[in-house]
Design an enzyme around this catalytic site. Structure first.
Site, PDB file in Angstrom:
ATOM      1  N   HIS A 208       0.848  -1.188   0.000  1.00  0.00           N
ATOM      2  CA  HIS A 208       0.000   0.000   0.000  1.00  0.00           C
ATOM      3  C   HIS A 208       0.885   1.241   0.000  1.00  0.00           C
ATOM      4  O   HIS A 208       2.078   1.170   0.263  1.00  0.00           O
ATOM      5  CB  HIS A 208      -0.890   0.036   1.250  1.00  0.00           C
ATOM      6  N   ARG A 275       7.438  -8.628  15.676  1.00  0.00           N
ATOM      7  CA  ARG A 275       7.856  -7.305  15.195  1.00  0.00           C
ATOM      8  C   ARG A 275       6.859  -6.282  15.714  1.00  0.00           C
ATOM      9  O   ARG A 275       5.643  -6.479  15.621  1.00  0.00           O
ATOM     10  CB  ARG A 275       7.904  -7.279  13.670  1.00  0.00           C
TER      11      ARG A 275
END
Length: 338
Positions: A208, A275
């Site tokens: 994106h 993460r």
């Protein structure tokens, strides 16, 4: 809409694409304490649309405190986290990204940065036993990152010789600025370890561009971020928990009439390590008109984009898939097929 409680892991696999770029370019690293940073910032925005900044002035104690508070939240039982959801769009989300069929191996908190009368964020207030700790951590971090972001925008304005040094930064400093803050947590997924050895990747957050003016990302030292290069290949971004990564947003691409590039990026999840990333999205007020800046237009240069308000563009982004070319609807040469 049918709720999907636990999508199968296979839903998150990326299509395998051969990466033919054996000599990927080097990501620009810009030292904000150096006088030449103005020129390098503009060059990075033009050539890459993405860069890393060092000597940024954001205190490490603010970064570490917020990371600690965020990890505490995401390590909590699901029932506790769901108090802050479902996202509307603000709040806690898990795997479902938006309302248009996008999924990722990610949990997240999306926070509205517009101040409430009592100074507290409603999302944090409902999901924390001691919300003040988390609230203070968010406030300290966002205030420091916003200051750095405005400094970057003012350095860009200087180098571009815009009419005013605060042409860009004033939109973030406006009381009605539609800036948001997102914390993404990508949990480890041990069941894909075998697939990783065969070259398959698990998508954490699909490809994106960011619709706002600018976005500022900081993550822990687990890799996963990738950016799309001009030749169509994906380049891994080495993590650096002490630095920030900056993305040119779609709105800034429009305001520079395409001189600056809003680059596509994605996150690949990890089989063994979690993460955590924290992203400040600097957005203008909803009624702000977005169009190429007149002071940048040369001679008879044509505008590549139609004028629109941030509200109009935000609505388009909200109603589209992550990977859609949202700016295409606002290009002057856009043709609607019948």
């Amino acid at each position: 809409m049918v709720a999907i409680s636990k999508p199968p892991v296979e839903l998150f696999f990326l299509k395998q694409i051969t990466n033919n770029n054996h000599h990927p370019p080097t990501i620009p690293i810009i030292d904000l304490s150096k006088t030449e940073s103005k020129h390098l910032l503009v060059k990075a925005c033009q050539d890459f649309g993405f860069f890393k900044v060092v000597n940024h002035g954001v205190p490490l104690k603010f970064i570490n405190k917020l990371e600690s508070e965020a990890m505490k939240f995401f390590s909590s039982p699901l029932s506790f986290k769901q108090k802050a959801g479902p996202p509307d769009p603000f709040g806690y989300g898990n795997k479902q990204l938006g309302q248009n069929g996008d999924f990722g191996w990610v949990e997240y908190l999306l926070l509205n940065l517009k101040a409430e009368p009592d100074g507290n964020n409603p999302t944090i207030s409902v999901c924390e036993d001691n919300p003040q700790e988390f609230q203070h951590a968010v406030n300290d971090y966002v205030t420091a990152v916003k200051k750095m972001t405005c400094e970057i925008l003012e350095l860009l304005a200087d180098e571009l010789k815009l009419e005013s040094r605060d042409t860009l930064s004033k939109m973030l400093l406006d009381e009605q600025s539609d800036s948001v803050f997102r914390v993404n947590y990508y949990p480890p997924c041990p069941e894909i370890q075998e697939h990783e050895t065969k070259g398959k990747k698990l998508i954490g957050f699909g490809e994106h561009t960011d619709p706002q003016i600018i976005s500022v990302l900081r993550s822990n030292n687990t890799p996963g971020l990738e950016i799309l290069l001009k030749d169509g290949s994906w380049m891994r971004v080495p993590p650096d928990s002490n630095s920030f990564f900056i993305n040119v947003g779609d709105s800034l691409q429009v305001m520079t009439n395409g001189r600056f590039k809003s680059v596509k990026h994605r996150v690949v999840a990890n089989s063994l390590k979690s993460r955590l990333s924290m992203i400040y999205f600097g957005g203008p007020p909803l009624n702000e008109k977005i169009a190429p800046l007149p002071s940048l237009m040369e001679n008879d240069e044509a505008s590549l984009y139609k004028e629109f308000t941030w509200f109009e563009y935000k609505k388009t982004a909200f109603n589209s898939r992550l990977s859609d070319n949202r700016l295409g609807f606002f290009e002057n040469n856009h043709v609607v097929s019948s």
